[in-house]
Design an enzyme around this catalytic site. Structure first.
Site, mmCIF file in Angstrom:
data_model
loop_
_atom_site.group_PDB
_atom_site.id
_atom_site.type_symbol
_atom_site.label_atom_id
_atom_site.label_comp_id
_atom_site.label_asym_id
_atom_site.label_seq_id
_atom_site.Cartn_x
_atom_site.Cartn_y
_atom_site.Cartn_z
ATOM 1 N N ASP A 66 23.546 12.715 28.633
ATOM 2 C CA ASP A 66 24.579 13.741 28.627
ATOM 3 C C ASP A 66 23.945 15.048 28.161
ATOM 4 O O ASP A 66 22.848 15.053 27.594
ATOM 5 C CB ASP A 66 25.703 13.312 27.673
ATOM 6 C CG ASP A 66 26.976 14.144 27.796
ATOM 7 O OD1 ASP A 66 27.057 15.001 28.694
ATOM 8 O OD2 ASP A 66 27.886 13.936 26.975
ATOM 9 N N HIS A 67 24.633 16.147 28.407
ATOM 10 C CA HIS A 67 24.271 17.408 27.771
ATOM 11 C C HIS A 67 24.986 17.494 26.425
ATOM 12 O O HIS A 67 26.205 17.251 26.359
ATOM 13 C CB HIS A 67 24.717 18.603 28.615
ATOM 14 C CG HIS A 67 23.929 18.765 29.877
ATOM 15 N ND1 HIS A 67 24.457 19.332 31.010
ATOM 16 C CD2 HIS A 67 22.653 18.440 30.190
ATOM 17 C CE1 HIS A 67 23.540 19.353 31.968
ATOM 18 N NE2 HIS A 67 22.442 18.805 31.492
ATOM 19 N N TYR A 88 30.429 17.334 27.729
ATOM 20 C CA TYR A 88 31.179 16.611 28.771
ATOM 21 C C TYR A 88 30.482 16.654 30.140
ATOM 22 O O TYR A 88 31.112 16.881 31.162
ATOM 23 C CB TYR A 88 32.607 17.166 28.891
ATOM 24 C CG TYR A 88 33.358 17.187 27.604
ATOM 25 C CD1 TYR A 88 33.721 16.000 26.961
ATOM 26 C CD2 TYR A 88 33.682 18.388 26.985
ATOM 27 C CE1 TYR A 88 34.407 16.010 25.759
ATOM 28 C CE2 TYR A 88 34.369 18.406 25.777
ATOM 29 C CZ TYR A 88 34.724 17.213 25.166
ATOM 30 O OH TYR A 88 35.394 17.230 23.974
ATOM 31 N N HIS A 89 29.193 16.389 30.127
ATOM 32 C CA HIS A 89 28.423 16.325 31.375
ATOM 33 C C HIS A 89 27.677 14.997 31.483
ATOM 34 O O HIS A 89 26.479 14.978 31.777
ATOM 35 C CB HIS A 89 27.404 17.474 31.443
ATOM 36 C CG HIS A 89 27.998 18.840 31.407
ATOM 37 N ND1 HIS A 89 27.258 19.964 31.073
ATOM 38 C CD2 HIS A 89 29.260 19.273 31.671
ATOM 39 C CE1 HIS A 89 28.045 21.025 31.131
ATOM 40 N NE2 HIS A 89 29.259 20.633 31.494
ATOM 41 N N PRO A 90 28.328 13.863 31.281
ATOM 42 C CA PRO A 90 27.598 12.585 31.285
ATOM 43 C C PRO A 90 27.182 12.168 32.691
ATOM 44 O O PRO A 90 27.805 12.533 33.684
ATOM 45 C CB PRO A 90 28.620 11.613 30.702
ATOM 46 C CG PRO A 90 29.950 12.180 31.113
ATOM 47 C CD PRO A 90 29.766 13.664 31.033
#
Length: 538
Positions: free
Chosen positions: A296-297, A474-476
Protein backbone atom coordinates in the site's frame (compact mmCIF):
# COMPACT_ATOMS: atom_id res chain seq x y z
CA UNK A 1 -31.53 -18.04 -21.39
CA UNK A 2 -32.80 -18.30 -17.81
CA UNK A 3 -32.85 -15.45 -15.31
CA UNK A 4 -29.84 -16.95 -13.56
CA UNK A 5 -27.68 -17.47 -16.66
CA UNK A 6 -25.61 -14.75 -18.26
CA UNK A 7 -22.72 -14.45 -20.69
CA UNK A 8 -20.57 -12.82 -18.00
CA UNK A 9 -20.80 -12.40 -14.25
CA UNK A 10 -18.83 -9.59 -12.62
CA UNK A 11 -18.25 -9.75 -8.86
CA UNK A 12 -17.79 -6.14 -7.80
CA UNK A 13 -19.06 -2.85 -9.27
CA UNK A 14 -16.12 -0.64 -8.39
CA UNK A 15 -13.74 1.53 -10.38
CA UNK A 16 -12.79 -1.39 -12.65
CA UNK A 17 -15.99 -3.46 -12.48
CA UNK A 18 -18.24 -0.71 -13.84
CA UNK A 19 -15.82 -0.16 -16.72
CA UNK A 20 -15.87 -3.85 -17.65
CA UNK A 21 -19.66 -4.07 -17.41
CA UNK A 22 -20.13 -1.07 -19.70
CA UNK A 23 -17.73 -2.34 -22.35
CA UNK A 24 -19.26 -5.84 -22.35
CA UNK A 25 -22.78 -4.44 -22.68
CA UNK A 26 -21.68 -2.18 -25.55
CA UNK A 27 -20.37 -5.34 -27.24
CA UNK A 28 -23.80 -6.99 -27.01
CA UNK A 29 -23.09 -9.36 -24.13
CA UNK A 30 -25.40 -10.14 -21.21
CA UNK A 31 -23.95 -9.23 -17.82
CA UNK A 32 -24.82 -9.84 -14.18
CA UNK A 33 -23.09 -7.17 -12.06
CA UNK A 34 -23.01 -7.97 -8.34
CA UNK A 35 -22.20 -5.29 -5.76
CA UNK A 36 -22.06 -5.91 -2.01
CA UNK A 37 -22.76 -2.26 -1.26
CA UNK A 38 -25.79 -0.13 -2.00
CA UNK A 39 -26.68 2.30 -4.77
CA UNK A 40 -24.77 5.57 -5.00
CA UNK A 41 -27.94 7.66 -4.88
CA UNK A 42 -27.09 9.84 -1.88
CA UNK A 43 -26.61 13.55 -2.54
CA UNK A 44 -23.27 13.29 -0.74
CA UNK A 45 -21.94 11.10 -3.56
CA UNK A 46 -22.43 14.00 -5.96
CA UNK A 47 -20.89 16.74 -3.80
CA UNK A 48 -17.09 16.66 -4.03
CA UNK A 49 -16.42 18.36 -0.68
CA UNK A 50 -18.39 15.76 1.28
CA UNK A 51 -15.71 13.17 0.49
CA UNK A 52 -14.98 12.49 4.18
CA UNK A 53 -18.65 11.98 5.06
CA UNK A 54 -19.39 9.64 2.17
CA UNK A 55 -16.16 7.73 2.68
CA UNK A 56 -17.01 7.06 6.31
CA UNK A 57 -20.56 5.96 5.52
CA UNK A 58 -20.07 3.83 2.39
CA UNK A 59 -16.95 1.78 3.01
CA UNK A 60 -15.81 -1.61 4.20
CA UNK A 61 -14.25 -0.97 7.65
CA UNK A 62 -11.08 -2.97 7.02
CA UNK A 63 -8.46 -2.86 9.79
CA UNK A 64 -4.97 -4.27 9.82
CA UNK A 65 -3.61 -6.57 12.47
CA UNK A 66 -1.40 -4.77 15.03
CA UNK A 67 1.69 -3.62 13.14
CA UNK A 68 4.82 -4.59 15.05
CA UNK A 69 6.98 -2.06 13.19
CA UNK A 70 4.50 0.75 13.90
CA UNK A 71 4.17 0.59 17.71
CA UNK A 72 1.67 -2.28 17.42
CA UNK A 73 -0.98 0.05 16.02
CA UNK A 74 -3.97 -1.26 14.11
CA UNK A 75 -4.68 0.82 11.02
CA UNK A 76 -7.82 1.64 9.10
CA UNK A 77 -7.73 0.69 5.37
CA UNK A 78 -11.37 1.29 4.47
CA UNK A 79 -12.48 0.62 0.88
CA UNK A 80 -15.58 1.68 -1.03
CA UNK A 81 -18.71 -0.39 -0.50
CA UNK A 82 -21.17 1.14 -2.98
CA UNK A 83 -21.85 1.24 -6.71
CA UNK A 84 -18.75 2.80 -8.21
CA UNK A 85 -16.58 1.47 -5.37
CA UNK A 86 -13.59 3.67 -4.64
CA UNK A 87 -14.54 6.10 -7.41
CA UNK A 88 -17.72 6.93 -5.46
CA UNK A 89 -15.97 7.70 -2.17
CA UNK A 90 -12.41 8.82 -3.00
CA UNK A 91 -10.68 12.20 -3.32
CA UNK A 92 -11.30 12.36 -7.09
CA UNK A 93 -7.63 13.00 -7.95
CA UNK A 94 -6.66 11.85 -11.43
CA UNK A 95 -3.12 10.42 -11.34
CA UNK A 96 -1.79 7.57 -13.47
CA UNK A 97 1.67 7.05 -11.98
CA UNK A 98 4.96 7.25 -13.83
CA UNK A 99 6.08 5.85 -17.16
CA UNK A 100 8.80 3.97 -15.24
CA UNK A 101 6.18 2.21 -13.09
CA UNK A 102 4.72 0.35 -16.04
CA UNK A 103 8.06 -0.18 -17.69
CA UNK A 104 9.10 -1.79 -14.38
CA UNK A 105 6.06 -4.08 -14.63
CA UNK A 106 7.42 -5.21 -17.99
CA UNK A 107 11.17 -5.22 -17.31
CA UNK A 108 11.45 -6.15 -13.62
CA UNK A 109 8.25 -8.11 -12.95
CA UNK A 110 8.13 -9.91 -16.29
CA UNK A 111 4.69 -8.59 -17.26
CA UNK A 112 5.18 -8.47 -21.01
CA UNK A 113 2.56 -6.34 -22.70
CA UNK A 114 2.04 -4.10 -19.65
CA UNK A 115 4.69 -1.46 -20.32
CA UNK A 116 3.80 2.23 -20.41
CA UNK A 117 3.40 2.23 -24.18
CA UNK A 118 1.04 -0.76 -23.82
CA UNK A 119 -1.23 0.82 -21.18
CA UNK A 120 -1.23 4.46 -22.35
CA UNK A 121 -3.98 3.88 -24.97
CA UNK A 122 -6.26 2.54 -22.23
CA UNK A 123 -5.63 5.54 -20.00
CA UNK A 124 -6.49 7.79 -22.92
CA UNK A 125 -9.61 5.73 -23.63
CA UNK A 126 -11.03 6.47 -20.17
CA UNK A 127 -10.79 10.23 -20.20
CA UNK A 128 -12.47 13.25 -21.69
CA UNK A 129 -9.91 15.84 -20.69
CA UNK A 130 -11.21 19.37 -20.83
CA UNK A 131 -7.84 21.14 -21.09
CA UNK A 132 -5.11 18.67 -22.10
CA UNK A 133 -5.19 17.07 -25.53
CA UNK A 134 -1.70 16.01 -26.52
CA UNK A 135 -0.41 12.46 -27.08
CA UNK A 136 -0.84 11.68 -23.38
CA UNK A 137 -4.54 12.50 -23.06
CA UNK A 138 -7.92 11.42 -24.35
CA UNK A 139 -10.75 13.78 -25.21
CA UNK A 140 -13.73 11.50 -25.87
CA UNK A 141 -13.77 8.97 -23.01
CA UNK A 142 -16.60 8.48 -20.50
CA UNK A 143 -14.94 10.24 -17.54
CA UNK A 144 -14.61 14.02 -17.52
CA UNK A 145 -11.16 15.05 -16.27
CA UNK A 146 -10.59 18.73 -15.62
CA UNK A 147 -9.61 21.65 -13.45
CA UNK A 148 -11.16 22.43 -10.08
CA UNK A 149 -13.15 25.65 -10.31
CA UNK A 150 -12.67 26.36 -6.59
CA UNK A 151 -9.10 26.78 -5.37
CA UNK A 152 -8.41 27.62 -1.75
CA UNK A 153 -5.72 30.25 -1.04
CA UNK A 154 -3.89 27.86 1.32
CA UNK A 155 -3.49 25.36 -1.52
CA UNK A 156 -1.99 28.12 -3.63
CA UNK A 157 0.37 29.01 -0.78
CA UNK A 158 1.60 25.42 -0.53
CA UNK A 159 2.22 25.33 -4.27
CA UNK A 160 4.22 28.56 -4.05
CA UNK A 161 6.29 27.11 -1.19
CA UNK A 162 7.15 24.08 -3.33
CA UNK A 163 8.20 26.37 -6.16
CA UNK A 164 10.46 28.15 -3.69
CA UNK A 165 12.03 24.75 -2.96
CA UNK A 166 12.94 24.54 -6.63
CA UNK A 167 10.08 22.46 -8.01
CA UNK A 168 8.68 23.42 -11.41
CA UNK A 169 5.02 24.36 -11.65
CA UNK A 170 3.02 21.90 -13.71
CA UNK A 171 -0.56 21.59 -14.87
CA UNK A 172 -0.08 17.97 -15.96
CA UNK A 173 1.18 15.29 -13.58
CA UNK A 174 0.26 12.68 -16.21
CA UNK A 175 2.28 13.93 -19.15
CA UNK A 176 5.94 13.71 -20.12
CA UNK A 177 7.12 14.13 -16.52
CA UNK A 178 5.40 13.65 -13.17
CA UNK A 179 7.82 15.85 -11.24
CA UNK A 180 6.58 19.26 -10.12
CA UNK A 181 3.93 21.04 -8.09
CA UNK A 182 0.50 22.32 -8.98
CA UNK A 183 -3.22 21.68 -8.85
CA UNK A 184 -4.45 18.14 -9.41
CA UNK A 185 -6.83 17.38 -12.23
CA UNK A 186 -9.97 15.69 -10.93
CA UNK A 187 -12.91 13.63 -12.15
CA UNK A 188 -15.40 16.41 -11.37
CA UNK A 189 -17.78 17.94 -13.90
CA UNK A 190 -20.10 20.90 -13.35
CA UNK A 191 -19.40 20.68 -9.63
CA UNK A 192 -20.30 16.97 -9.34
CA UNK A 193 -18.28 13.80 -8.80
CA UNK A 194 -17.77 11.66 -11.89
CA UNK A 195 -17.55 8.08 -10.59
CA UNK A 196 -17.43 5.05 -12.87
CA UNK A 197 -21.00 4.37 -11.79
CA UNK A 198 -22.15 7.81 -12.92
CA UNK A 199 -20.16 7.66 -16.17
CA UNK A 200 -19.47 4.19 -17.56
CA UNK A 201 -22.37 2.40 -15.90
CA UNK A 202 -24.87 5.19 -16.51
CA UNK A 203 -24.21 4.94 -20.26
CA UNK A 204 -25.58 1.38 -20.35
CA UNK A 205 -27.95 1.40 -17.37
CA UNK A 206 -31.03 1.09 -19.58
CA UNK A 207 -29.84 -2.02 -21.38
CA UNK A 208 -31.97 -5.14 -20.98
CA UNK A 209 -28.74 -7.13 -21.23
CA UNK A 210 -27.50 -5.68 -17.91
CA UNK A 211 -28.66 -6.90 -14.49
CA UNK A 212 -27.32 -4.95 -11.51
CA UNK A 213 -27.84 -6.33 -8.02
CA UNK A 214 -26.78 -4.35 -4.96
CA UNK A 215 -26.38 -5.72 -1.40
CA UNK A 216 -25.17 -8.87 -3.17
CA UNK A 217 -22.41 -10.67 -1.28
CA UNK A 218 -20.52 -13.18 -3.41
CA UNK A 219 -19.85 -16.37 -1.42
CA UNK A 220 -17.61 -18.11 -3.94
CA UNK A 221 -16.95 -18.93 -7.56
CA UNK A 222 -18.34 -22.29 -8.68
CA UNK A 223 -15.60 -24.40 -10.21
CA UNK A 224 -16.34 -27.69 -11.96
CA UNK A 225 -13.97 -30.49 -12.86
CA UNK A 226 -10.82 -31.90 -11.33
CA UNK A 227 -7.78 -29.92 -10.24
CA UNK A 228 -6.11 -30.69 -13.57
CA UNK A 229 -9.20 -29.99 -15.66
CA UNK A 230 -11.40 -27.40 -13.98
CA UNK A 231 -13.31 -24.35 -15.13
CA UNK A 232 -15.34 -21.55 -13.57
CA UNK A 233 -19.05 -21.91 -14.26
CA UNK A 234 -20.68 -19.22 -12.12
CA UNK A 235 -20.99 -17.77 -8.64
CA UNK A 236 -22.92 -18.27 -5.44
CA UNK A 237 -24.26 -15.13 -3.76
CA UNK A 238 -26.90 -13.83 -1.38
CA UNK A 239 -28.82 -10.55 -1.04
CA UNK A 240 -28.71 -9.00 2.43
CA UNK A 241 -27.84 -12.36 3.96
CA UNK A 242 -30.92 -14.01 2.49
CA UNK A 243 -31.38 -17.12 0.39
CA UNK A 244 -28.29 -18.40 -1.38
CA UNK A 245 -28.50 -18.05 -5.17
CA UNK A 246 -26.43 -19.71 -7.88
CA UNK A 247 -25.88 -17.83 -11.13
CA UNK A 248 -24.25 -19.37 -14.18
CA UNK A 249 -21.82 -17.73 -16.60
CA UNK A 250 -21.88 -18.99 -20.17
CA UNK A 251 -18.51 -17.41 -20.94
CA UNK A 252 -16.57 -16.03 -17.95
CA UNK A 253 -16.64 -15.01 -14.31
CA UNK A 254 -14.76 -11.77 -13.63
CA UNK A 255 -13.73 -11.00 -10.05
CA UNK A 256 -13.39 -7.25 -9.56
CA UNK A 257 -13.83 -6.79 -5.82
CA UNK A 258 -10.58 -5.01 -5.03
CA UNK A 259 -7.40 -5.78 -3.15
CA UNK A 260 -9.27 -7.34 -0.22
CA UNK A 261 -12.47 -8.59 -1.82
CA UNK A 262 -10.95 -10.37 -4.80
CA UNK A 263 -8.52 -12.59 -2.87
CA UNK A 264 -11.32 -13.30 -0.40
CA UNK A 265 -13.57 -14.65 -3.16
CA UNK A 266 -10.77 -16.77 -4.63
CA UNK A 267 -9.83 -18.18 -1.23
CA UNK A 268 -13.45 -19.01 -0.43
CA UNK A 269 -13.53 -20.84 -3.78
CA UNK A 270 -10.58 -23.04 -2.83
CA UNK A 271 -7.98 -21.09 -4.81
CA UNK A 272 -4.93 -20.11 -2.78
CA UNK A 273 -2.30 -21.42 -0.35
CA UNK A 274 -3.41 -24.93 0.61
CA UNK A 275 -2.20 -24.80 4.20
CA UNK A 276 -4.18 -21.63 4.87
CA UNK A 277 -7.33 -22.96 3.20
CA UNK A 278 -7.21 -26.16 5.23
CA UNK A 279 -6.72 -24.14 8.43
CA UNK A 280 -10.11 -22.44 7.89
CA UNK A 281 -11.91 -25.56 6.73
CA UNK A 282 -11.90 -25.02 2.96
CA UNK A 283 -10.97 -27.80 0.56
CA UNK A 284 -8.06 -26.61 -1.64
CA UNK A 285 -8.56 -26.82 -5.40
CA UNK A 286 -5.79 -24.74 -6.97
CA UNK A 287 -2.48 -23.82 -5.28
CA UNK A 288 -1.72 -20.16 -5.97
CA UNK A 289 -0.18 -17.30 -3.90
CA UNK A 290 -3.54 -15.57 -3.41
CA UNK A 291 -3.34 -12.82 -0.79
CA UNK A 292 0.45 -12.55 -0.95
CA UNK A 293 2.34 -9.46 -2.18
CA UNK A 294 0.02 -7.08 -0.31
CA UNK A 295 1.34 -3.52 -0.19
CA UNK A 296 0.00 0.00 0.00
CA UNK A 297 0.99 3.64 -0.10
CA UNK A 298 1.46 5.10 3.37
CA UNK A 299 1.61 8.74 4.34
CA UNK A 300 1.96 11.06 7.31
CA UNK A 301 0.16 14.31 8.04
CA UNK A 302 2.53 17.20 8.69
CA UNK A 303 0.27 19.71 10.40
CA UNK A 304 0.79 23.38 11.19
CA UNK A 305 -1.50 25.93 12.81
CA UNK A 306 -1.92 29.28 11.07
CA UNK A 307 -1.59 32.76 12.53
CA UNK A 308 -4.97 33.80 11.18
CA UNK A 309 -8.31 32.02 10.76
CA UNK A 310 -7.81 31.32 7.08
CA UNK A 311 -8.49 27.56 6.73
CA UNK A 312 -11.77 25.74 6.13
CA UNK A 313 -12.02 24.73 9.81
CA UNK A 314 -15.71 24.86 10.88
CA UNK A 315 -16.90 25.76 7.38
CA UNK A 316 -19.05 22.62 7.62
CA UNK A 317 -20.98 23.96 10.61
CA UNK A 318 -23.84 26.37 11.22
CA UNK A 319 -24.55 29.26 8.87
CA UNK A 320 -21.39 28.62 6.85
CA UNK A 321 -22.48 25.09 6.04
CA UNK A 322 -25.93 26.28 4.97
CA UNK A 323 -24.42 28.99 2.78
CA UNK A 324 -22.05 26.59 1.04
CA UNK A 325 -24.76 23.99 0.49
CA UNK A 326 -27.18 26.51 -0.99
CA UNK A 327 -24.48 27.84 -3.30
CA UNK A 328 -23.75 24.34 -4.54
CA UNK A 329 -27.43 23.48 -5.00
CA UNK A 330 -28.24 26.68 -6.88
CA UNK A 331 -25.09 27.24 -8.92
CA UNK A 332 -22.85 24.16 -8.58
CA UNK A 333 -20.04 26.46 -7.49
CA UNK A 334 -18.09 27.38 -4.37
CA UNK A 335 -16.35 25.40 -1.65
CA UNK A 336 -18.59 22.34 -2.04
CA UNK A 337 -17.21 21.75 -5.54
CA UNK A 338 -13.71 21.33 -4.10
CA UNK A 339 -12.25 17.88 -3.52
CA UNK A 340 -10.32 19.52 -0.62
CA UNK A 341 -7.13 17.75 -1.78
CA UNK A 342 -6.82 20.37 -4.50
CA UNK A 343 -3.09 20.40 -5.10
CA UNK A 344 0.13 18.59 -4.46
CA UNK A 345 3.61 17.76 -5.64
CA UNK A 346 5.80 14.90 -6.83
CA UNK A 347 9.41 15.21 -5.68
CA UNK A 348 12.64 13.42 -6.54
CA UNK A 349 14.00 13.46 -2.99
CA UNK A 350 17.03 11.32 -3.85
CA UNK A 351 18.05 13.13 -7.01
CA UNK A 352 17.87 10.01 -9.18
CA UNK A 353 15.67 11.44 -11.95
CA UNK A 354 12.39 9.94 -10.74
CA UNK A 355 9.94 11.27 -8.11
CA UNK A 356 9.63 9.10 -5.01
CA UNK A 357 7.65 11.41 -2.68
CA UNK A 358 4.12 12.76 -3.07
CA UNK A 359 2.49 15.74 -1.32
CA UNK A 360 -1.22 16.35 -0.91
CA UNK A 361 -2.15 19.83 0.36
CA UNK A 362 -5.12 20.36 2.68
CA UNK A 363 -6.45 23.77 3.77
CA UNK A 364 -7.08 22.46 7.29
CA UNK A 365 -5.46 20.28 9.95
CA UNK A 366 -5.66 16.68 8.78
CA UNK A 367 -6.53 13.79 11.07
CA UNK A 368 -9.23 12.09 9.00
CA UNK A 369 -7.36 8.88 8.24
CA UNK A 370 -6.33 8.09 11.80
CA UNK A 371 -7.43 4.89 13.49
CA UNK A 372 -10.76 5.71 15.18
CA UNK A 373 -10.14 7.05 18.66
CA UNK A 374 -6.40 7.42 18.13
CA UNK A 375 -6.32 11.22 18.07
CA UNK A 376 -8.76 13.99 19.01
CA UNK A 377 -10.45 16.07 16.36
CA UNK A 378 -8.54 19.15 15.24
CA UNK A 379 -9.79 22.31 16.96
CA UNK A 380 -7.82 25.07 15.28
CA UNK A 381 -7.18 26.66 11.93
CA UNK A 382 -4.26 25.21 10.07
CA UNK A 383 -2.75 23.67 6.98
CA UNK A 384 -1.53 20.15 6.29
CA UNK A 385 0.87 18.49 3.90
CA UNK A 386 0.09 14.79 3.59
CA UNK A 387 3.40 13.26 2.59
CA UNK A 388 4.53 9.76 1.76
CA UNK A 389 7.06 7.67 -0.11
CA UNK A 390 5.60 6.13 -3.24
CA UNK A 391 7.21 2.71 -3.67
CA UNK A 392 6.98 0.50 -0.61
CA UNK A 393 9.26 -2.54 -0.45
CA UNK A 394 7.40 -4.13 2.47
CA UNK A 395 5.02 -6.96 1.65
CA UNK A 396 2.19 -8.34 3.73
CA UNK A 397 -0.61 -10.85 3.25
CA UNK A 398 -4.40 -10.97 3.16
CA UNK A 399 -6.03 -14.09 4.64
CA UNK A 400 -9.45 -15.42 5.57
CA UNK A 401 -10.57 -15.27 9.18
CA UNK A 402 -12.94 -18.17 8.58
CA UNK A 403 -14.94 -19.88 5.85
CA UNK A 404 -17.90 -17.54 6.52
CA UNK A 405 -18.33 -15.21 3.50
CA UNK A 406 -19.71 -12.50 5.80
CA UNK A 407 -16.44 -12.18 7.74
CA UNK A 408 -13.95 -9.49 6.72
CA UNK A 409 -10.48 -10.63 5.75
CA UNK A 410 -7.46 -10.57 8.03
CA UNK A 411 -4.85 -8.03 6.87
CA UNK A 412 -1.29 -8.71 7.95
CA UNK A 413 0.06 -5.56 6.33
CA UNK A 414 3.70 -5.72 7.53
CA UNK A 415 4.05 -1.94 7.18
CA UNK A 416 7.67 -0.74 7.53
CA UNK A 417 8.90 -4.34 7.71
CA UNK A 418 11.51 -3.56 5.06
CA UNK A 419 14.19 -1.27 6.54
CA UNK A 420 14.33 0.91 3.43
CA UNK A 421 10.71 1.94 3.94
CA UNK A 422 11.41 3.60 7.29
CA UNK A 423 14.39 5.44 5.84
CA UNK A 424 12.36 6.57 2.84
CA UNK A 425 9.41 7.77 4.93
CA UNK A 426 11.75 9.76 7.19
CA UNK A 427 13.17 11.46 4.11
CA UNK A 428 9.63 12.21 2.94
CA UNK A 429 8.84 13.89 6.26
CA UNK A 430 12.04 15.91 6.02
CA UNK A 431 10.96 17.06 2.56
CA UNK A 432 7.63 18.31 3.92
CA UNK A 433 9.37 20.08 6.80
CA UNK A 434 11.56 21.86 4.23
CA UNK A 435 8.40 23.08 2.52
CA UNK A 436 7.19 24.62 5.78
CA UNK A 437 10.48 26.50 6.01
CA UNK A 438 9.86 28.31 2.71
CA UNK A 439 8.85 32.01 2.83
CA UNK A 440 5.32 31.44 1.47
CA UNK A 441 4.35 29.12 4.32
CA UNK A 442 6.57 30.66 6.98
CA UNK A 443 4.66 33.94 6.62
CA UNK A 444 1.34 32.39 7.58
CA UNK A 445 2.27 29.47 9.86
CA UNK A 446 2.08 29.88 13.61
CA UNK A 447 3.68 26.54 14.54
CA UNK A 448 4.27 23.07 13.16
CA UNK A 449 2.43 20.81 15.62
CA UNK A 450 3.00 17.42 13.96
CA UNK A 451 5.82 16.51 14.30
CA UNK A 452 6.02 18.67 17.39
CA UNK A 453 9.38 20.30 18.09
CA UNK A 454 11.50 17.77 16.19
CA UNK A 455 14.52 19.10 14.31
CA UNK A 456 14.70 18.21 10.64
CA UNK A 457 18.02 16.37 11.15
CA UNK A 458 16.95 14.44 14.28
CA UNK A 459 16.68 11.07 12.54
CA UNK A 460 15.90 8.99 15.63
CA UNK A 461 13.03 11.25 16.69
CA UNK A 462 11.69 11.34 13.14
CA UNK A 463 11.81 7.54 12.99
CA UNK A 464 9.73 7.44 16.19
CA UNK A 465 7.31 9.96 14.70
CA UNK A 466 6.93 7.85 11.55
CA UNK A 467 6.28 4.64 13.49
CA UNK A 468 3.69 6.35 15.69
CA UNK A 469 1.86 8.27 12.95
CA UNK A 470 2.17 6.52 9.59
CA UNK A 471 -1.16 5.53 8.05
CA UNK A 472 -2.64 4.38 4.78
CA UNK A 473 -3.52 6.63 1.90
CA UNK A 474 -5.99 3.94 0.68
CA UNK A 475 -4.05 2.67 -2.34
CA UNK A 476 -3.72 -1.07 -1.58
CA UNK A 477 -2.81 -3.59 -4.24
CA UNK A 478 -0.93 -6.71 -5.22
CA UNK A 479 -2.92 -9.57 -3.66
CA UNK A 480 -3.81 -11.27 -6.98
CA UNK A 481 -0.51 -10.47 -8.64
CA UNK A 482 -0.03 -10.36 -12.39
CA UNK A 483 2.73 -12.55 -13.78
CA UNK A 484 3.81 -15.47 -15.92
CA UNK A 485 4.28 -18.22 -13.32
CA UNK A 486 1.73 -19.72 -10.91
CA UNK A 487 4.55 -20.01 -8.40
CA UNK A 488 4.71 -16.25 -7.82
CA UNK A 489 1.55 -14.82 -9.42
CA UNK A 490 -2.21 -15.39 -9.39
CA UNK A 491 -3.25 -14.20 -12.85
CA UNK A 492 -1.48 -14.50 -16.18
CA UNK A 493 -0.74 -11.65 -18.57
CA UNK A 494 -4.33 -11.78 -19.86
CA UNK A 495 -5.65 -11.53 -16.26
CA UNK A 496 -6.81 -15.16 -16.29
CA UNK A 497 -6.45 -17.04 -13.01
CA UNK A 498 -3.73 -19.64 -13.48
CA UNK A 499 -5.23 -23.09 -13.91
CA UNK A 500 -8.89 -22.01 -13.91
CA UNK A 501 -10.32 -21.35 -17.38
CA UNK A 502 -13.13 -18.79 -17.65
CA UNK A 503 -12.03 -16.95 -14.48
CA UNK A 504 -10.27 -13.58 -14.39
CA UNK A 505 -9.37 -10.96 -11.81
CA UNK A 506 -9.51 -7.36 -13.04
CA UNK A 507 -8.77 -4.67 -10.46
CA UNK A 508 -5.93 -3.14 -8.42
CA UNK A 509 -5.16 -6.47 -6.80
CA UNK A 510 -3.26 -7.51 -9.95
CA UNK A 511 -0.55 -4.83 -9.56
CA UNK A 512 2.90 -6.33 -8.98
CA UNK A 513 3.88 -2.87 -7.66
CA UNK A 514 1.25 -0.18 -7.12
CA UNK A 515 2.06 2.77 -9.42
CA UNK A 516 3.43 6.02 -8.01
CA UNK A 517 0.41 8.07 -7.04
CA UNK A 518 -3.36 7.93 -6.58
CA UNK A 519 -4.93 4.79 -7.96
CA UNK A 520 -8.42 5.43 -9.34
CA UNK A 521 -7.12 6.21 -12.81
CA UNK A 522 -5.04 3.02 -12.66
CA UNK A 523 -8.08 0.94 -11.74
CA UNK A 524 -10.05 2.37 -14.67
CA UNK A 525 -7.17 1.61 -17.02
CA UNK A 526 -7.04 -1.98 -15.75
CA UNK A 527 -10.80 -2.22 -16.33
CA UNK A 528 -10.44 -0.98 -19.91
CA UNK A 529 -7.51 -3.32 -20.60
CA UNK A 530 -9.34 -6.22 -18.98
CA UNK A 531 -12.48 -5.63 -21.05
CA UNK A 532 -10.38 -5.57 -24.21
CA UNK A 533 -8.68 -8.84 -23.28
CA UNK A 534 -12.02 -10.47 -22.46
CA UNK A 535 -13.67 -9.43 -25.71
CA UNK A 536 -10.60 -10.39 -27.76
CA UNK A 537 -10.83 -13.93 -26.36
CA UNK A 538 -14.38 -14.56 -27.57
Amino acid sequence: MSATEYDYIIAGAGSAGCVIAARLIEAGQSVLLLEAGEKDDSLFHKIPATVVKVFQQKSWPYMTLPQIHCDNREMLIAQGKVLGGGSSVNGMIYIRGQKQDYDDWHNIWGCNGWSYDDVLPYFRKTEANESLGDQYHGETGPVHIGENRYRHPLTQTCIRACEQMGLPYTNDFNGASQEGTGFYQTNIKNGERQSTSQTYLKQVAGSQQLTILTHALVHKVNIEGSADNSRATGVVYSIKGGVVVTASARKEVIVSSGTFGSPKILLLSGIGPSAHLISVGIQPRIELPVGKNFHDHQHLSINATTKDNISIYEEDKGASAIKHMLQWMWTRSGLMTSNILEGGAFIDSEGVGRPDVQFHFLPLLDNFDNTPGEKPEAEAHGVSIKVGHLRSKSRGEVRLKSSNPADLVEIDAQILSHPDDLKNQVRAVQTALKAFEQPALKRIVKRVIEPDNIAIDDIKSLETFVRQNIKTVYHPGGTCKLGQSPLDSVVDLQLRVHGVPNLRVVDMSICPQVPSGNTNAVAMMIGERGADLILSAQ
